[in-house]
Write an enzyme that holds these catalytic residues in place. Sequence first.
Site, PDB file in Angstrom:
ATOM      1  N   TYR A 140       4.004  -5.594   0.190  1.00 21.28           N
ATOM      2  CA  TYR A 140       2.731  -6.105   0.234  1.00 21.28           C
ATOM      3  C   TYR A 140       2.518  -6.889  -1.379  1.00 21.28           C
ATOM      4  O   TYR A 140       3.501  -6.860  -2.074  1.00 21.28           O
ATOM      5  CB  TYR A 140       1.333  -5.005   0.152  1.00 21.28           C
ATOM      6  CG  TYR A 140       1.521  -4.189  -1.030  1.00 21.28           C
ATOM      7  CD1 TYR A 140       2.329  -3.179  -1.550  1.00 21.28           C
ATOM      8  CD2 TYR A 140       0.432  -4.402  -1.974  1.00 21.28           C
ATOM      9  CE1 TYR A 140       2.303  -2.330  -2.459  1.00 21.28           C
ATOM     10  CE2 TYR A 140       0.085  -3.407  -2.990  1.00 21.28           C
ATOM     11  CZ  TYR A 140       1.248  -2.403  -3.264  1.00 21.28           C
ATOM     12  OH  TYR A 140       1.008  -1.548  -4.349  1.00 21.28           O
ATOM     13  N   ARG A 191       7.652 -13.166  -6.119  1.00 22.42           N
ATOM     14  CA  ARG A 191       7.589 -11.480  -6.087  1.00 22.42           C
ATOM     15  C   ARG A 191       7.741 -11.440  -4.677  1.00 22.42           C
ATOM     16  O   ARG A 191       8.396 -10.334  -4.213  1.00 22.42           O
ATOM     17  CB  ARG A 191       6.705 -10.923  -6.874  1.00 22.42           C
ATOM     18  CG  ARG A 191       6.821  -9.488  -7.219  1.00 22.42           C
ATOM     19  CD  ARG A 191       6.063  -8.747  -7.860  1.00 22.42           C
ATOM     20  NE  ARG A 191       4.457  -9.153  -7.622  1.00 22.42           N
ATOM     21  CZ  ARG A 191       3.367  -8.375  -8.191  1.00 22.42           C
ATOM     22  NH1 ARG A 191       3.728  -7.905  -9.627  1.00 22.42           N
ATOM     23  NH2 ARG A 191       2.244  -8.361  -8.008  1.00 22.42           N
ATOM     24  N   ARG A 233      10.120   4.324  18.052  1.00 20.73           N
ATOM     25  CA  ARG A 233      10.501   5.083  16.618  1.00 20.73           C
ATOM     26  C   ARG A 233      12.152   5.340  16.633  1.00 20.73           C
ATOM     27  O   ARG A 233      12.598   5.974  17.342  1.00 20.73           O
ATOM     28  CB  ARG A 233       9.729   6.163  16.415  1.00 20.73           C
ATOM     29  CG  ARG A 233      10.041   6.774  15.215  1.00 20.73           C
ATOM     30  CD  ARG A 233       9.266   7.967  14.757  1.00 20.73           C
ATOM     31  NE  ARG A 233       9.400   8.642  13.640  1.00 20.73           N
ATOM     32  CZ  ARG A 233      10.743   9.169  13.320  1.00 20.73           C
ATOM     33  NH1 ARG A 233      11.512   9.549  14.165  1.00 20.73           N
ATOM     34  NH2 ARG A 233      10.993   9.642  11.886  1.00 20.73           N
ATOM     35  N   HIS A 255      14.768   4.850  13.000  1.00 14.64           N
ATOM     36  CA  HIS A 255      14.838   4.442  11.657  1.00 14.64           C
ATOM     37  C   HIS A 255      15.618   3.034  11.633  1.00 14.64           C
ATOM     38  O   HIS A 255      15.282   2.193  10.597  1.00 14.64           O
ATOM     39  CB  HIS A 255      15.806   5.473  10.945  1.00 14.64           C
ATOM     40  CG  HIS A 255      15.169   6.706  10.623  1.00 14.64           C
ATOM     41  ND1 HIS A 255      14.763   7.577  11.580  1.00 14.64           N
ATOM     42  CD2 HIS A 255      14.627   7.291   9.397  1.00 14.64           C
ATOM     43  CE1 HIS A 255      13.940   8.687  11.123  1.00 14.64           C
ATOM     44  NE2 HIS A 255      13.963   8.294   9.778  1.00 14.64           N
ATOM     45  N   LYS A 299       7.718  -4.212  -4.036  1.00 14.74           N
ATOM     46  CA  LYS A 299       6.395  -3.850  -4.019  1.00 14.74           C
ATOM     47  C   LYS A 299       6.151  -3.423  -2.516  1.00 14.74           C
ATOM     48  O   LYS A 299       5.900  -4.106  -1.774  1.00 14.74           O
ATOM     49  CB  LYS A 299       5.459  -4.781  -4.291  1.00 14.74           C
ATOM     50  CG  LYS A 299       4.085  -4.582  -4.699  1.00 14.74           C
ATOM     51  CD  LYS A 299       3.378  -5.939  -5.337  1.00 14.74           C
ATOM     52  CE  LYS A 299       1.674  -5.478  -5.503  1.00 14.74           C
ATOM     53  NZ  LYS A 299       1.205  -4.195  -6.423  1.00 14.74           N
ATOM     54  N   GLU A 316       6.018   2.641 -16.193  1.00 17.74           N
ATOM     55  CA  GLU A 316       4.823   1.983 -16.005  1.00 17.74           C
ATOM     56  C   GLU A 316       3.739   2.998 -15.678  1.00 17.74           C
ATOM     57  O   GLU A 316       3.924   3.888 -15.921  1.00 17.74           O
ATOM     58  CB  GLU A 316       5.231   0.589 -15.069  1.00 17.74           C
ATOM     59  CG  GLU A 316       5.391   1.365 -13.688  1.00 17.74           C
ATOM     60  CD  GLU A 316       5.660   0.336 -12.715  1.00 17.74           C
ATOM     61  OE1 GLU A 316       5.267  -0.784 -12.586  1.00 17.74           O
ATOM     62  OE2 GLU A 316       6.528   0.860 -11.573  1.00 17.74           O
ATOM     63  N   LEU A 375       7.793  -2.512 -11.541  1.00 19.94           N
ATOM     64  CA  LEU A 375       7.402  -3.818 -10.663  1.00 19.94           C
ATOM     65  C   LEU A 375       7.233  -4.668 -11.785  1.00 19.94           C
ATOM     66  O   LEU A 375       6.592  -4.561 -12.962  1.00 19.94           O
ATOM     67  CB  LEU A 375       5.774  -3.535 -10.041  1.00 19.94           C
ATOM     68  CG  LEU A 375       5.444  -4.511  -9.315  1.00 19.94           C
ATOM     69  CD1 LEU A 375       6.252  -4.438  -7.975  1.00 19.94           C
ATOM     70  CD2 LEU A 375       3.967  -4.651  -8.964  1.00 19.94           C
TER      71      LEU A 375
HETATM   72  N1  PDD Z   1      -0.691  -2.826  -8.432  1.00 16.96           N
HETATM   73  N2  PDD Z   1       2.999  -1.617 -11.358  1.00 16.96           N
HETATM   74  C1  PDD Z   1       2.544  -0.811 -10.169  1.00 16.96           C
HETATM   75  C2  PDD Z   1       3.419   0.130  -9.924  1.00 16.96           C
HETATM   76  C3  PDD Z   1       1.458  -1.643  -9.483  1.00 16.96           C
HETATM   77  O1  PDD Z   1       1.127  -1.069  -8.497  1.00 16.96           O
HETATM   78  C4  PDD Z   1       1.052  -2.693 -10.127  1.00 16.96           C
HETATM   79  C5  PDD Z   1      -0.276  -3.407  -9.434  1.00 16.96           C
HETATM   80  C6  PDD Z   1       1.257  -3.268 -11.328  1.00 16.96           C
HETATM   81  C7  PDD Z   1       0.820  -4.498 -11.941  1.00 16.96           C
HETATM   82  O2  PDD Z   1       1.098  -5.677 -11.314  1.00 16.96           O
HETATM   83  P1  PDD Z   1       0.436  -6.932 -11.461  1.00 16.96           P
HETATM   84  O3  PDD Z   1       0.017  -7.391 -12.663  1.00 16.96           O
HETATM   85  O4  PDD Z   1       1.073  -7.902 -10.668  1.00 16.96           O
HETATM   86  O5  PDD Z   1      -1.041  -6.593 -10.344  1.00 16.96           O
HETATM   87  C8  PDD Z   1       2.490  -2.574 -11.814  1.00 16.96           C
HETATM   88  C9  PDD Z   1      -1.812  -3.378  -7.493  1.00 16.96           C
HETATM   89  C10 PDD Z   1      -2.985  -4.077  -8.299  1.00 16.96           C
HETATM   90  C11 PDD Z   1      -2.163  -2.497  -6.257  1.00 16.96           C
HETATM   91  O6  PDD Z   1      -1.216  -1.910  -5.783  1.00 16.96           O
HETATM   92  O7  PDD Z   1      -3.247  -2.569  -6.168  1.00 16.96           O
END
Ligand code: PDD
Length: 289
Positions: A30, A49, A97, A99, A144, A176, A200
């Site tokens: 996503y 990304r 289903r 994997h 992501k 993070e 991320l």
């Molecule tokens: N999340 N690290 C993680 C694990 C995140 O889920 C996010 C953002 C970030 C920041 O990335 P960015 O600056 O590109 O938003 C770092 C989004 C906002 C979410 O999952 O809703």
Amino acid sequence: MIYLNGQFMPIEEACIPVLDRGFIFGDGVYEVIPAYSRKPFRLPKHLDRLQHSLDGIRLKNPFSNDDWKNLLEQVIARNEGEDQYLYLHITRGVAKRDHAFPANVPPTIFIMSNPLLPPPAALLASGASAITAIDNRWIRCDVKAISLLPNVLLRQMAVDVDAIETILIRDGFLTEGAASNIFVVKDKVLLAPPKSHLMLPGITYDVVLELVAAHQIAHEIREISETEIRTADEILLTSSTKEIMPITCLDGKPVGHGKPGELFTQLHALYQQYKATHMRGHFSDQAGL
Ligand code: PDD
């Protein structure tokens, strides 16, 4: 109004089959893309990304960047609000289903828009609380992925104690936040953890690093130890939905003087200026320009 597999419809009418691999396996990726004044912010970076995430799970990108831009603009146009955040979600589609990847199955593609509200002024003035926890996620945090169970559990630990975020530590070093990137300030130097497969690559993280470079603010990109987090003068949190926020309390103890610091104030102002440039249409992919 949302977009689902080629059609626009009210979200209440949107349905996906229970055998969708997103539902069964969390098999998808996503993006969260802010749109200010109805213009997607840093769209090329978000789409880069997205491609990296799709490559990470071996799923073909269903659209070109021009197609994505067009689609996202249509979603913005069909929703109210000057500032929106777009949630874009692609799964490996619907299949019996198993994997292993299914053959010749179209992906499920979903986009929704929500109002984008900046953090309340009172919270920016007081600063927010965070807690720390061991980073127990997988080692492809640069993807992501929609399978967010560890992030969900880690973030809930913060919510349970009225904190806004859980700051993650792996092998003694900062990675993070559960849903954000984290910076530390020590002796007027901004410290940023280096991008790796353990975090991320945040789009807001990049904006902050471009801003400090362009404004000659001292900064270092390097590993940050747990001790450095605990003795920081300031801690900053960034994400597309929260922009830049000061963390003034960590695990129940004040960070520095327990108030938002100088570097937060400076970077928050620079970020707002950069956003305003974007909104006037003088869009640049480089925050410093
Ligand atoms: N999340 N690290 C993680 C694990 C995140 O889920 C996010 C953002 C970030 C920041 O990335 P960015 O600056 O590109 O938003 C770092 C989004 C906002 C979410 O999952 O809703």
